[in-house]
Design a protein around this motif. Sequence first.
Motif, PDB file in Angstrom:
ATOM      1  N   GLY A  19       0.782  -1.236  -0.215  1.00 40.00           N
ATOM      2  CA  GLY A  19      -0.077  -0.051   0.044  1.00 40.00           C
ATOM      3  C   GLY A  19       0.862   1.105   0.061  1.00 40.00           C
ATOM      4  N   ASN A  20       0.290   2.432   0.169  1.00 44.53           N
ATOM      5  CA  ASN A  20       0.901   3.648   0.175  1.00 44.53           C
ATOM      6  C   ASN A  20       0.492   4.557   1.381  1.00 44.53           C
ATOM      7  OD1 ASN A  20      -1.168   5.636  -0.331  1.00 44.53           O
ATOM      8  ND2 ASN A  20      -1.385   4.888  -2.342  1.00 44.53           N
ATOM      9  N   PHE A  21       1.513   5.361   1.674  1.00 40.95           N
ATOM     10  CA  PHE A  21       1.313   6.174   2.939  1.00 40.95           C
ATOM     11  C   PHE A  21      -0.032   6.793   2.984  1.00 40.95           C
ATOM     12  CE2 PHE A  21       1.882  10.164   5.134  1.00 40.95           C
ATOM     13  CZ  PHE A  21       2.213   9.661   6.345  1.00 40.95           C
ATOM     14  N   ALA A  22      -0.470   7.566   1.997  1.00 41.27           N
ATOM     15  CA  ALA A  22      -1.558   8.408   2.329  1.00 41.27           C
ATOM     16  C   ALA A  22      -2.767   7.527   2.603  1.00 41.27           C
ATOM     17  CB  ALA A  22      -1.901   9.422   0.971  1.00 41.27           C
ATOM     18  N   ASP A  23      -2.926   6.519   1.665  1.00 40.37           N
ATOM     19  CA  ASP A  23      -4.140   5.361   1.999  1.00 40.37           C
ATOM     20  C   ASP A  23      -4.151   4.756   3.340  1.00 40.37           C
ATOM     21  OD1 ASP A  23      -5.053   6.029  -0.693  1.00 40.37           O
ATOM     22  OD2 ASP A  23      -4.201   4.064  -1.681  1.00 40.37           O
ATOM     23  N   LYS A  24      -3.107   4.336   3.851  1.00 37.51           N
ATOM     24  CA  LYS A  24      -2.952   3.802   5.227  1.00 37.51           C
ATOM     25  C   LYS A  24      -3.106   4.865   6.416  1.00 37.51           C
ATOM     26  CE  LYS A  24      -2.288   0.380   5.378  1.00 37.51           C
ATOM     27  NZ  LYS A  24      -3.276  -0.809   5.972  1.00 37.51           N
ATOM     28  N   PHE A  25      -2.630   6.098   6.021  1.00 38.37           N
ATOM     29  CA  PHE A  25      -2.796   7.001   7.041  1.00 38.37           C
ATOM     30  C   PHE A  25      -4.361   7.397   7.310  1.00 38.37           C
ATOM     31  CE2 PHE A  25      -3.538  11.715   7.993  1.00 38.37           C
ATOM     32  CZ  PHE A  25      -2.783  11.688   9.072  1.00 38.37           C
ATOM     33  N   TYR A  26      -5.066   7.480   6.241  1.00 37.38           N
ATOM     34  CA  TYR A  26      -6.406   7.729   6.300  1.00 37.38           C
ATOM     35  C   TYR A  26      -7.209   6.631   6.842  1.00 37.38           C
ATOM     36  CZ  TYR A  26      -6.105  12.371   4.081  1.00 37.38           C
ATOM     37  OH  TYR A  26      -5.762  13.657   3.841  1.00 37.38           O
ATOM     38  N   SER A  27      -6.799   5.338   6.469  1.00 39.30           N
ATOM     39  CA  SER A  27      -7.459   4.237   7.045  1.00 39.30           C
ATOM     40  C   SER A  27      -7.450   4.273   8.507  1.00 39.30           C
ATOM     41  CB  SER A  27      -6.841   3.066   6.283  1.00 39.30           C
ATOM     42  OG  SER A  27      -5.624   2.670   6.782  1.00 39.30           O
ATOM     43  N   LEU A  28      -6.247   4.700   9.055  1.00 38.22           N
ATOM     44  CA  LEU A  28      -6.247   4.558  10.547  1.00 38.22           C
ATOM     45  C   LEU A  28      -7.080   5.590  11.321  1.00 38.22           C
ATOM     46  CD1 LEU A  28      -2.518   3.971  10.949  1.00 38.22           C
ATOM     47  CD2 LEU A  28      -4.241   2.301  11.118  1.00 38.22           C
ATOM     48  N   ILE A  29      -7.588   6.694  10.555  1.00 37.69           N
ATOM     49  CA  ILE A  29      -8.175   7.897  11.150  1.00 37.69           C
ATOM     50  C   ILE A  29      -9.376   7.569  11.818  1.00 37.69           C
ATOM     51  CG2 ILE A  29      -8.971  10.158  11.006  1.00 37.69           C
ATOM     52  CD1 ILE A  29      -6.029  10.383  10.883  1.00 37.69           C
ATOM     53  N   PRO A  30     -10.229   6.788  11.312  1.00 40.32           N
ATOM     54  CA  PRO A  30     -11.552   6.455  12.031  1.00 40.32           C
ATOM     55  C   PRO A  30     -11.453   5.736  13.330  1.00 40.32           C
ATOM     56  CG  PRO A  30     -11.805   5.883   9.754  1.00 40.32           C
ATOM     57  CD  PRO A  30     -10.226   6.129   9.751  1.00 40.32           C
ATOM     58  N   ASP A  31     -10.143   5.232  13.519  1.00 38.57           N
ATOM     59  CA  ASP A  31     -10.086   4.660  14.856  1.00 38.57           C
ATOM     60  C   ASP A  31      -9.042   5.421  15.936  1.00 38.57           C
ATOM     61  OD1 ASP A  31     -11.562   2.293  14.177  1.00 38.57           O
ATOM     62  OD2 ASP A  31      -9.633   1.466  13.062  1.00 38.57           O
ATOM     63  N   THR A  32      -8.724   6.503  15.235  1.00 35.48           N
ATOM     64  CA  THR A  32      -7.925   7.409  16.081  1.00 35.48           C
ATOM     65  C   THR A  32      -8.642   8.563  16.986  1.00 35.48           C
ATOM     66  OG1 THR A  32      -6.124   6.813  14.600  1.00 35.48           O
ATOM     67  CG2 THR A  32      -5.801   8.881  15.672  1.00 35.48           C
ATOM     68  N   GLN A  33      -8.231   8.420  18.176  1.00 34.38           N
ATOM     69  CA  GLN A  33      -8.737   9.629  19.087  1.00 34.38           C
ATOM     70  C   GLN A  33      -7.583  10.706  19.572  1.00 34.38           C
ATOM     71  OE1 GLN A  33     -10.415   7.793  22.734  1.00 34.38           O
ATOM     72  NE2 GLN A  33     -11.688   6.766  21.461  1.00 34.38           N
ATOM     73  N   ARG A  34      -6.246  10.053  19.282  1.00 37.58           N
ATOM     74  CA  ARG A  34      -5.056  11.173  19.426  1.00 37.58           C
ATOM     75  C   ARG A  34      -4.082  10.829  18.517  1.00 37.58           C
ATOM     76  NH1 ARG A  34      -2.219  13.229  24.476  1.00 37.58           N
ATOM     77  NH2 ARG A  34       0.181  13.788  23.660  1.00 37.58           N
ATOM     78  N   LEU A  35      -3.653  11.975  17.811  1.00 35.61           N
ATOM     79  CA  LEU A  35      -2.813  11.967  16.778  1.00 35.61           C
ATOM     80  C   LEU A  35      -1.433  12.725  16.988  1.00 35.61           C
ATOM     81  CD1 LEU A  35      -2.275  10.627  13.942  1.00 35.61           C
ATOM     82  CD2 LEU A  35      -3.383  13.030  13.046  1.00 35.61           C
ATOM     83  N   ASP A  36      -0.306  12.119  17.167  1.00 38.89           N
ATOM     84  CA  ASP A  36       1.003  12.888  17.659  1.00 38.89           C
ATOM     85  C   ASP A  36       1.820  12.590  16.333  1.00 38.89           C
ATOM     86  OD1 ASP A  36       0.955  13.473  20.717  1.00 38.89           O
ATOM     87  OD2 ASP A  36       0.102  11.360  20.513  1.00 38.89           O
ATOM     88  N   ILE A  37       2.231  13.550  15.754  1.00 43.61           N
ATOM     89  CA  ILE A  37       2.945  13.566  14.623  1.00 43.61           C
ATOM     90  C   ILE A  37       4.181  14.656  14.544  1.00 43.61           C
ATOM     91  CG2 ILE A  37       3.212  14.602  12.092  1.00 43.61           C
ATOM     92  CD1 ILE A  37       0.032  14.396  11.997  1.00 43.61           C
ATOM     93  N   ALA A  38       5.213  13.974  14.448  1.00 42.41           N
ATOM     94  CA  ALA A  38       6.697  14.735  14.272  1.00 42.41           C
ATOM     95  C   ALA A  38       7.442  14.499  13.008  1.00 42.41           C
ATOM     96  CB  ALA A  38       7.578  14.138  15.322  1.00 42.41           C
ATOM     97  N   VAL A  39       7.455  15.753  12.132  1.00 43.93           N
ATOM     98  CA  VAL A  39       7.954  15.596  10.839  1.00 43.93           C
ATOM     99  C   VAL A  39       9.076  16.723  10.645  1.00 43.93           C
ATOM    100  CG1 VAL A  39       5.814  14.673   9.806  1.00 43.93           C
ATOM    101  CG2 VAL A  39       6.242  17.175  10.262  1.00 43.93           C
ATOM    102  N   GLY A  40       9.732  16.607   9.570  1.00 45.04           N
ATOM    103  CA  GLY A  40      10.919  17.755   9.239  1.00 45.04           C
ATOM    104  C   GLY A  40      10.038  18.651   8.768  1.00 45.04           C
ATOM    105  N   TYR A  41       9.401  18.544   7.505  1.00 38.84           N
ATOM    106  CA  TYR A  41       8.821  19.600   6.628  1.00 38.84           C
ATOM    107  C   TYR A  41       7.353  19.627   6.455  1.00 38.84           C
ATOM    108  CZ  TYR A  41      13.625  20.747   5.491  1.00 38.84           C
ATOM    109  OH  TYR A  41      14.879  21.081   5.356  1.00 38.84           O
ATOM    110  N   ILE A  42       6.747  20.735   6.212  1.00 39.07           N
ATOM    111  CA  ILE A  42       5.361  20.919   6.300  1.00 39.07           C
ATOM    112  C   ILE A  42       5.062  21.752   5.148  1.00 39.07           C
ATOM    113  CG2 ILE A  42       4.564  20.363   8.659  1.00 39.07           C
ATOM    114  CD1 ILE A  42       4.672  24.144   7.122  1.00 39.07           C
ATOM    115  N   THR A  43       3.741  21.790   4.329  1.00 49.50           N
ATOM    116  CA  THR A  43       3.540  22.689   3.370  1.00 49.50           C
ATOM    117  C   THR A  43       2.164  23.481   3.887  1.00 49.50           C
ATOM    118  OG1 THR A  43       2.167  21.058   2.112  1.00 49.50           O
ATOM    119  CG2 THR A  43       4.532  21.511   1.546  1.00 49.50           C
TER     120      THR A  43
END
Length: 352
Positions: A19-43
């Motif tokens: 699979g790819n990152f975006a599809d997996k990311f969104y597939s996890l959202i419905p079961d997620t109550q808290r999201l912690d993200i640490a990234v280098g760059y944003i847009t």
Amino acid sequence: MEFLFSNFPPLGKDRTKAGNFADKFYSLIPDTQRLDIAVGYITADSLVELKQIVAMNNINKLNLIIGMHYLDLFTEAEYRSAVALNKFLLEENKGEVRLVTPFRFHGKMYSFTNSSGAFAGIIGSNNLSGIFENGNRIYETSVLLENKTHAEQMQKFILELQSTSTDNIGNLLINKFRMANSLLENHEFVEKIDNHELAECIAACTGTSFDIPIKATPKSNLNVFFGRGRVNNTTGLVKARHWYEVELIVPKKITVQAEFPKAGTDSASFYVITDDGWKFKCNVNGDYSKNFRSENDLKILGKWIKGRLENAGALSVGELVTEDVLHKYGRDTFTFTKTRKPDLWYLDFKVR
């Protein structure tokens, strides 16, 4: 553990079987109550996308750590979007936006938590723009971790990074910015032409020309981002339309004219060259050929129009396009002119 790849041809899903990152990311959202993200760059557009994810779904807490921009600088659009997201999260008591200050943090870590604790994490090369297809064919690779021990270790690291090495963006004095790159640079299906080709296009313009209105309707045209979004009836996920996604509705009094391209005919698909030197494909479709959009990717036309509004200081990323925005820019139409070159039209959005 599951590998996630961009799956661009010729190294597509048929070869990677992943699979790819975006599809997996969104597939996890419905079961997620808290999201912690640490990234280098944003847009800027990925930040407004993230805000919509929180607003439209059942996420109670978002903590976003941005690792590179404090020392490498933001563009003004990125900074305004980060401040706006931080303000929204604080006002809603749903988290905050923090910057790494003592060093450059280049990691890309996404931690997903439900009522039982951290249940999944993604780590790899995807910065925040990876949550949607941004049109730049950069092949990214990541790994999904669903082992609870590993998911908890990832969240623990992110929280330790937050407590030891970050500050809320609102507490930091930031007044130096880097120049923004053009939104269409290196974009798939878009070509940057030289001044000679642009001059040839202008010289080939005919007298057949239409002023296409840019309407400031609340949830369509340039503002589809503020519409209901796309709902997955199976998972319940609500996914916002992309900030730069647009589809202009052309009045019937224009589309019925003989020279205007007609849906369902050979003239429906055509190339355009813009006054600032971009070349891409557009088409018309729908009843009376009323829908005018970029072909292959609806964000291309949106990046050209909205990007001009943003660069002029008339529009901030994530804000509604209104009549006042268009008035501040100086135009509420673009000119669509046929050329003597087959299937080529000229788009002009200059302020006269």
